[in-house]
Design a protein around this motif. Sequence first.
Motif, PDB file in Angstrom:
ATOM      1  N   ASN A  64      -2.803 -46.672  28.410  1.00 26.19           N
ATOM      2  CA  ASN A  64      -1.970 -47.838  28.113  1.00 26.19           C
ATOM      3  C   ASN A  64      -2.650 -48.768  27.120  1.00 26.19           C
TER       4      ASN A  64
ATOM      5  N   MET B 240      -3.416 -52.775  26.635  1.00 28.33           N
ATOM      6  CA  MET B 240      -3.496 -53.970  27.467  1.00 28.33           C
ATOM      7  C   MET B 240      -3.791 -55.198  26.606  1.00 28.33           C
TER       8      MET B 240
ATOM      9  N   SER C 274     -10.158 -55.941  37.820  1.00 33.29           N
ATOM     10  CA  SER C 274      -9.452 -54.731  38.240  1.00 33.29           C
ATOM     11  C   SER C 274     -10.121 -53.998  39.386  1.00 33.29           C
TER      12      SER C 274
ATOM     13  N   THR D  82      -6.987 -57.255  22.794  1.00 32.82           N
ATOM     14  CA  THR D  82      -6.123 -56.117  23.113  1.00 32.82           C
ATOM     15  C   THR D  82      -6.993 -54.881  23.154  1.00 32.82           C
TER      16      THR D  82
ATOM     17  N   SER E  62      -4.336 -50.455  39.407  1.00 32.01           N
ATOM     18  CA  SER E  62      -3.028 -51.025  39.085  1.00 32.01           C
ATOM     19  C   SER E  62      -1.884 -50.246  39.735  1.00 32.01           C
TER      20      SER E  62
END
Length: 106
Positions: A7, A9, A19, A71, A95
């Motif tokens: 992904n 982020m 996390s 990012t 997640s």
Amino acid sequence: MRVAKANLMPFPPGGTQASGWQESLHVVVGVSGSGVMTIGGTPHDMHVGDVLIIPWAESVAYCAHRKNGLTIASIHLVQRMADEKNREIVHRIESGHVRARLSPAG
């Protein structure tokens, strides 16, 4: 190794996220901005083009710099067992859960 999750982020300026730990080998690439990633309690600066490899079951926290945000591109790799036949394996990633139907080794 197989990709369990990948992904992009984005973190806004000053954005943070802890996390916990993940059951994967986690590869992170800086895409834009800058920040600090704390891996297993050790802080690491993250800039565009930097690559960090987070070992299996290591804690990670993200903190974007206040001026430009951060990012990252994130890929979670999991081990494929030699004896896997068409069966479902569930790997725990902080997640959520990732379910993958595995095909026989070829």
